[in-house]
Design an enzyme around this catalytic site. Structure first.
Site, PDB file in Angstrom:
ATOM      1  N   HIS A   1      10.369 -54.198 -69.681  1.00 36.90           N
ATOM      2  CA  HIS A   1      10.189 -54.354 -71.121  1.00 36.90           C
ATOM      3  C   HIS A   1      11.231 -55.330 -71.670  1.00 36.90           C
ATOM      4  O   HIS A   1      12.353 -54.933 -71.990  1.00 36.90           O
ATOM      5  CB  HIS A   1      10.329 -53.002 -71.816  1.00 36.90           C
ATOM      6  CG  HIS A   1       9.391 -51.959 -71.303  1.00 36.90           C
ATOM      7  ND1 HIS A   1       9.596 -51.297 -70.104  1.00 36.90           N
ATOM      8  CD2 HIS A   1       8.231 -51.465 -71.822  1.00 36.90           C
ATOM      9  CE1 HIS A   1       8.615 -50.436 -69.907  1.00 36.90           C
ATOM     10  NE2 HIS A   1       7.770 -50.515 -70.931  1.00 36.90           N
TER      11      HIS A   1
ATOM     12  N   GLY B   1      13.926 -42.232 -71.646  1.00 39.55           N
ATOM     13  CA  GLY B   1      12.657 -42.884 -71.337  1.00 39.55           C
ATOM     14  C   GLY B   1      11.549 -42.163 -72.063  1.00 39.55           C
ATOM     15  O   GLY B   1      10.820 -42.778 -72.853  1.00 39.55           O
ATOM     16  N   PRO B   2      11.389 -40.847 -71.832  1.00 40.64           N
ATOM     17  CA  PRO B   2      10.445 -40.099 -72.667  1.00 40.64           C
ATOM     18  C   PRO B   2      10.915 -40.161 -74.121  1.00 40.64           C
ATOM     19  O   PRO B   2      12.002 -39.661 -74.449  1.00 40.64           O
ATOM     20  CB  PRO B   2      10.533 -38.679 -72.106  1.00 40.64           C
ATOM     21  CG  PRO B   2      11.074 -38.846 -70.714  1.00 40.64           C
ATOM     22  CD  PRO B   2      12.000 -40.003 -70.795  1.00 40.64           C
ATOM     23  N   LEU B   3      10.145 -40.752 -74.970  1.00 41.37           N
ATOM     24  CA  LEU B   3      10.631 -41.121 -76.299  1.00 41.37           C
ATOM     25  C   LEU B   3      11.013 -39.903 -77.145  1.00 41.37           C
ATOM     26  O   LEU B   3      10.339 -38.882 -77.133  1.00 41.37           O
ATOM     27  CB  LEU B   3       9.591 -41.966 -77.020  1.00 41.37           C
ATOM     28  CG  LEU B   3       9.294 -43.313 -76.352  1.00 41.37           C
ATOM     29  CD1 LEU B   3       8.198 -44.066 -77.087  1.00 41.37           C
ATOM     30  CD2 LEU B   3      10.547 -44.170 -76.257  1.00 41.37           C
TER      31      LEU B   3
ATOM     32  N   ASP C   1      10.293 -47.188 -83.015  1.00 40.73           N
ATOM     33  CA  ASP C   1       9.197 -46.545 -83.731  1.00 40.73           C
ATOM     34  C   ASP C   1       8.612 -45.381 -82.930  1.00 40.73           C
ATOM     35  O   ASP C   1       8.307 -44.321 -83.486  1.00 40.73           O
ATOM     36  CB  ASP C   1       8.088 -47.569 -84.015  1.00 40.73           C
ATOM     37  CG  ASP C   1       8.563 -48.696 -84.924  1.00 40.73           C
ATOM     38  OD1 ASP C   1       8.895 -48.416 -86.080  1.00 40.73           O
ATOM     39  OD2 ASP C   1       8.608 -49.849 -84.452  1.00 40.73           O
TER      40      ASP C   1
ATOM     41  N   ASN D   1      10.919 -52.745 -85.431  1.00 39.47           N
ATOM     42  CA  ASN D   1      10.234 -54.011 -85.138  1.00 39.47           C
ATOM     43  C   ASN D   1       8.739 -53.981 -85.483  1.00 39.47           C
ATOM     44  O   ASN D   1       8.042 -54.985 -85.311  1.00 39.47           O
ATOM     45  CB  ASN D   1      10.437 -54.424 -83.672  1.00 39.47           C
ATOM     46  CG  ASN D   1       9.856 -53.427 -82.681  1.00 39.47           C
ATOM     47  OD1 ASN D   1       8.858 -52.769 -82.953  1.00 39.47           O
ATOM     48  ND2 ASN D   1      10.485 -53.316 -81.523  1.00 39.47           N
TER      49      ASN D   1
ATOM     50  N   HIS E   1       6.179 -56.463 -75.416  1.00 42.93           N
ATOM     51  CA  HIS E   1       6.724 -55.125 -75.172  1.00 42.93           C
ATOM     52  C   HIS E   1       6.895 -54.798 -73.689  1.00 42.93           C
ATOM     53  O   HIS E   1       8.011 -54.595 -73.229  1.00 42.93           O
ATOM     54  CB  HIS E   1       5.833 -54.054 -75.815  1.00 42.93           C
ATOM     55  CG  HIS E   1       6.222 -52.655 -75.431  1.00 42.93           C
ATOM     56  ND1 HIS E   1       7.320 -52.013 -75.952  1.00 42.93           N
ATOM     57  CD2 HIS E   1       5.669 -51.776 -74.550  1.00 42.93           C
ATOM     58  CE1 HIS E   1       7.421 -50.806 -75.430  1.00 42.93           C
ATOM     59  NE2 HIS E   1       6.429 -50.640 -74.573  1.00 42.93           N
TER      60      HIS E   1
ATOM     61  N   SER F   1      15.236 -10.679 -81.065  1.00 44.98           N
ATOM     62  CA  SER F   1      14.286 -10.303 -80.013  1.00 44.98           C
ATOM     63  C   SER F   1      14.736 -10.772 -78.638  1.00 44.98           C
ATOM     64  O   SER F   1      14.529 -10.086 -77.639  1.00 44.98           O
ATOM     65  CB  SER F   1      12.907 -10.890 -80.326  1.00 44.98           C
ATOM     66  OG  SER F   1      12.344 -10.294 -81.470  1.00 44.98           O
TER      67      SER F   1
ATOM     68  N   GLU G   1      11.635 -25.315 -80.680  1.00 45.13           N
ATOM     69  CA  GLU G   1      11.902 -25.092 -79.257  1.00 45.13           C
ATOM     70  C   GLU G   1      12.184 -26.391 -78.496  1.00 45.13           C
ATOM     71  O   GLU G   1      13.128 -26.453 -77.692  1.00 45.13           O
ATOM     72  CB  GLU G   1      10.718 -24.358 -78.606  1.00 45.13           C
ATOM     73  CG  GLU G   1      10.516 -22.947 -79.073  1.00 45.13           C
ATOM     74  CD  GLU G   1       9.609 -22.843 -80.289  1.00 45.13           C
ATOM     75  OE1 GLU G   1       9.300 -21.713 -80.700  1.00 45.13           O
ATOM     76  OE2 GLU G   1       9.195 -23.911 -80.824  1.00 45.13           O
TER      77      GLU G   1
ATOM     78  N   HIS H   1       0.375 -14.915 -77.058  1.00 42.01           N
ATOM     79  CA  HIS H   1       1.795 -14.645 -76.845  1.00 42.01           C
ATOM     80  C   HIS H   1       2.094 -14.067 -75.458  1.00 42.01           C
ATOM     81  O   HIS H   1       3.245 -13.743 -75.164  1.00 42.01           O
ATOM     82  CB  HIS H   1       2.312 -13.683 -77.916  1.00 42.01           C
ATOM     83  CG  HIS H   1       2.530 -14.339 -79.247  1.00 42.01           C
ATOM     84  ND1 HIS H   1       1.533 -15.019 -79.912  1.00 42.01           N
ATOM     85  CD2 HIS H   1       3.643 -14.440 -80.016  1.00 42.01           C
ATOM     86  CE1 HIS H   1       2.011 -15.495 -81.042  1.00 42.01           C
ATOM     87  NE2 HIS H   1       3.285 -15.168 -81.131  1.00 42.01           N
TER      88      HIS H   1
ATOM     89  N   ARG I   1      10.251  -7.288 -72.009  1.00 45.69           N
ATOM     90  CA  ARG I   1      10.345  -6.533 -73.252  1.00 45.69           C
ATOM     91  C   ARG I   1      10.343  -5.037 -72.942  1.00 45.69           C
ATOM     92  O   ARG I   1      10.988  -4.240 -73.627  1.00 45.69           O
ATOM     93  CB  ARG I   1       9.150  -6.874 -74.141  1.00 45.69           C
ATOM     94  CG  ARG I   1       9.114  -6.114 -75.456  1.00 45.69           C
ATOM     95  CD  ARG I   1       7.743  -6.268 -76.102  1.00 45.69           C
ATOM     96  NE  ARG I   1       7.692  -5.738 -77.448  1.00 45.69           N
ATOM     97  CZ  ARG I   1       6.562  -5.546 -78.117  1.00 45.69           C
ATOM     98  NH1 ARG I   1       5.409  -5.856 -77.554  1.00 45.69           N
ATOM     99  NH2 ARG I   1       6.580  -5.058 -79.340  1.00 45.69           N
TER     100      ARG I   1
END
Length: 658
Positions: free
Chosen positions: A26, A114-116, A155, A185, A260, A380, A407, A469, A515
């Site tokens: 890139h 890397g993972p945006l 972005d 950009n 890009h 909890s 999370e 759940h 639980r």
């Protein structure tokens, strides 16, 4: 052309050369962000290439990790252990310059990105850790913890939901040590960002409680530096919006999506260098640029020398705090933790979420740098440190973090805290919601960060809350992550073993907890740290059948052992709190627990059966739940879905041919 612009253009051409030689990568973002990079790395940021581990250094996070060629160019120019040959090996096998930055792999890289969006949350974690350590160790005249985190994003990072989670919390906590520079950009892979991203980013961050600075020209390094200095004066986290041109300097591709994710091309690269006034030679660094970078880094060497002198004086004035500093930054557990008999004392029947909560509070007294929190579920999850105080903008010394219902952001923030150093970090939520934070957990594993995930309500035992759940596939999903240990204890002593494993293994761990109440077993204990062990053996030297389970289903196996004995079938009960640890043991040990010659095997676990086939083999039977749950009291669900002693007995007789 002045030396500042020469250096900026050299960053651009080095990055473009690396992408061109690799024929992959890139180039556009590095070329557009080069002035931002120059302002931060050469002027604003406090870092010393001769000691990348300096504890009071500023941290740099490239959330838009696809711009890695820019970061590698900076590392090379400023004197980190990254040679020109390393730049030439960009994206190649065995190189120090992988396609996206990798922590532990390349000196000077603070976090894998890397993972945006992940990097923005990591930056929040860095800032939280800095404030916690400052509250603990700083004294009047001795600001031994005083550094910032600079993060670059684009972005795409801001489109990802994790950026909203992290930025919202950062604003609430008034984390003023964060400076986030936005590479605005207006280009995405598919074209102009207007097709999917028309919001006013500045207004959005102001709503989060951030200090927002809008620049007119992101190509003006002096204006960027002035904005950074302004940001330092504000108690809020700061966003600096830098309007840039992707592929800056390339006549054919500047401002276009084609800049890009593909090389500029030989002709375009040559035209770019000519346009920028740079030599046509590939991988050329102007001698005066090397000299300029070296001079700038000499200032940082001096800054570290001054800090070392400050810390030496601090250690004389506050020797006990200096000793604690060393202990907090050590990866070793103190002897009073590992040799503490009190941690193993459990008597009454109880849920493992409760025993974990007791463990957290016992450990908190022994490990003052143990900190953590939950995604709005601490009562909890049982993750609250009593008398630990609540971390906030007003109380940086609090040990309990309130992440809110965030999370994904929570997990990535904890990654940043672990990366920073000095703290032992845990976070909690319901097990089924681990899906929300899966990618950040994966990043924990890639970086081998010892983040502890406390995941309660681990099965259909959740009961009345119903299928949404009740975890079904989550155990298999987390076990599929390399270098993630998944520990599902069956009682209090196994919970102790799980926590001590989490604190010593050097890897991320998922503590999967019930639980519902479980019995305490006489023969459980530290052997659970091997991942699997014989909890109750048969009377015969060679058992008729092996019964295997984890967590709450160990109780059914123990009951089945007694019932089978009445019919003359001798069973061995094997508790398997952690498959990954068991498979790391010596083959001799594995054989002693699960003899290869005994093919009559039954497993039971309140999750999908898939992970158990490697243990039960072709002749065995895996009991589990390969469909979603239902809403009803837990006891009814366990009966209706076959998690009973009778069902184990039936399966054992079938595999044993009885």
């Amino acid at each position: 052309m002045d030396i500042q612009m020469k250096t900026i253009n050299n960053i651009r051409t080095l990055a473009a050369d690396a992408v061109q030689k690799a024929n992959s990568g890139h180039p556009g973002a590095p070329m557009g962000m080069a002035p931002m990079a120059y302002a931060v790395w050469m002027n604003a940021m406090k870092h010393n290439p001769k000691n990348p581990a300096w504890k009071n250094r500023d941290r740099f996070v490239l959330s838009s990790g696809h711009a890695s060629a820019m970061l590698y160019s900076l590392l090379h120019l400023t004197g980190y252990e990254l040679s020109m040959d390393d730049l030439k090996a960009f994206r190649q096998w065995g190189s120090k310059t992988p396609g996206h930055p990798e922590y532990r792999h390349t000196q000077g890289v603070e976090t894998t990105t890397g993972p945006l969006g992940q990097g923005i949350a990591n930056a929040v974690g860095f800032a939280i850790a800095e404030t916690m350590l400052a509250a603990k160790f700083n004294r009047p005249g001795f600001p031994v913890v005083d550094h910032r985190v600079y993060a670059f994003c684009g972005d795409g990072c801001l489109m990802e939901g994790i950026s909203s989670e992290a930025a919202s919390l950062a604003g609430t906590l008034k984390l003023g040590k964060i400076t986030l520079l936005y590479d605005d950009n207006e280009i995405s892979i598919e074209g102009d960002t207007d097709i999917a991203f028309q919001e006013n980013v500045g207004d959005r961050f102001q709503a989060y409680g951030w200090h927002v600075i809008r620049l007119q020209d992101g190509n003006d390094a002096s204006a960027i530096l002035a904005a950074i200095e302004e940001a330092k004066q504000d108690e809020r986290p700061s966003l600096i919006i830098c309007p840039t041109k992707i592929g800056f300097g390339c006549p054919a591709k500047e401002g276009k999506a084609s800049a890009h994710g593909e090389p500029l091309g030989v002709e375009n690269l040559a035209a770019t260098k000519e346009n920028l006034g740079m030599p046509a030679e590939s991988f050329c660094v102007l001698p005066e640029v090397y000299d300029h970078c070296k001079a700038q880094m000499a200032l940082n060497e001096k800054a570290e020398e001054e800090w070392n002198a400050l810390f030496a004086a601090y250690a004389k004035e506050y020797p006990e705090l200096a000793e604690e500093w060393d202990a907090w930054h050590s990866e070793e557990l103190p002897d009073d933790v590992m040799m503490n008999d009190d941690l193993w004392q459990w008597e009454k029947k109880d849920a493992t979420r409760n025993t974990s909560g007791v463990m957290i509070n016992k450990l908190a007294k022994l490990l003052p740098n143990l900190v953590g929190g939950s995604a709005d579920l601490a009562p909890s999850n049982k993750t609250y440190i009593k008398d630990g105080g609540d971390y906030s903008a007003q109380n940086r010394a609090g040990r309990n973090l309130h992440f809110g219902v965030r999370e994904h952001g929570m997990a990535a923030i904890c990654n940043g805290m672990a990366l920073h150093g000095g703290l032992r970090v845990f976070c909690g939520t319901f097990f089924v919601f681990s899906d929300y934070m899966k990618h950040a957990m994966r990043m924990s594993a890639i970086m081998k960060l010892p983040v502890i995930y406390v995941l309660t309500h681990d099965s259909i035992g959740v009961g009345e809350d119903g299928a949404t759940h009740e975890p079904i596939e989550q155990l298999a999903g987390l076990r599929s992550i390399p270098d993630m240990l998944v520990l599902r204890p069956a009682d209090g002593k196994e919970t102790t073993a799980a926590w001590l494993t989490a604190l010593t293994c050097g890897l991320p761990t998922s503590l999967v907890l019930t639980r519902q109440n479980l019995p305490q077993y006489e023969n459980s204990g530290c052997q659970a740290m091997k991942g699997g062990y014989v909890l109750s053996d048969s009377a015969k030297e060679t058992p008729d059948v092996l019964l295997m389970a984890s967590g709450s289903e160990v109780e059914q196996m123990m009951g089945a052992q007694e019932e089978l004995k009445k019919d003359g079938i001798d069973a061995r009960v094997i508790s398997m709190p952690c498959m990954e640890l068991f498979l790391k043991q010596e083959k001799e040990y594995q054989e002693s627990v699960i003899p290869a010659a005994i093919r009559n095997r039954v497993s039971m676990e309140a999750g999908v059966t898939m992970p158990w086939y490697r243990f039960v083999g072709l002749d065995g039977k895996a009991l589990g739940i390969d469909h979603y749950g239902a809403s009803a009291p837990a006891a009814i669900l366990f009966k209706e879905f076959g998690f009973t002693v009778d069902n184990v007995v039936k399966a054992a007789k079938e595999v044993a041919g009885k």
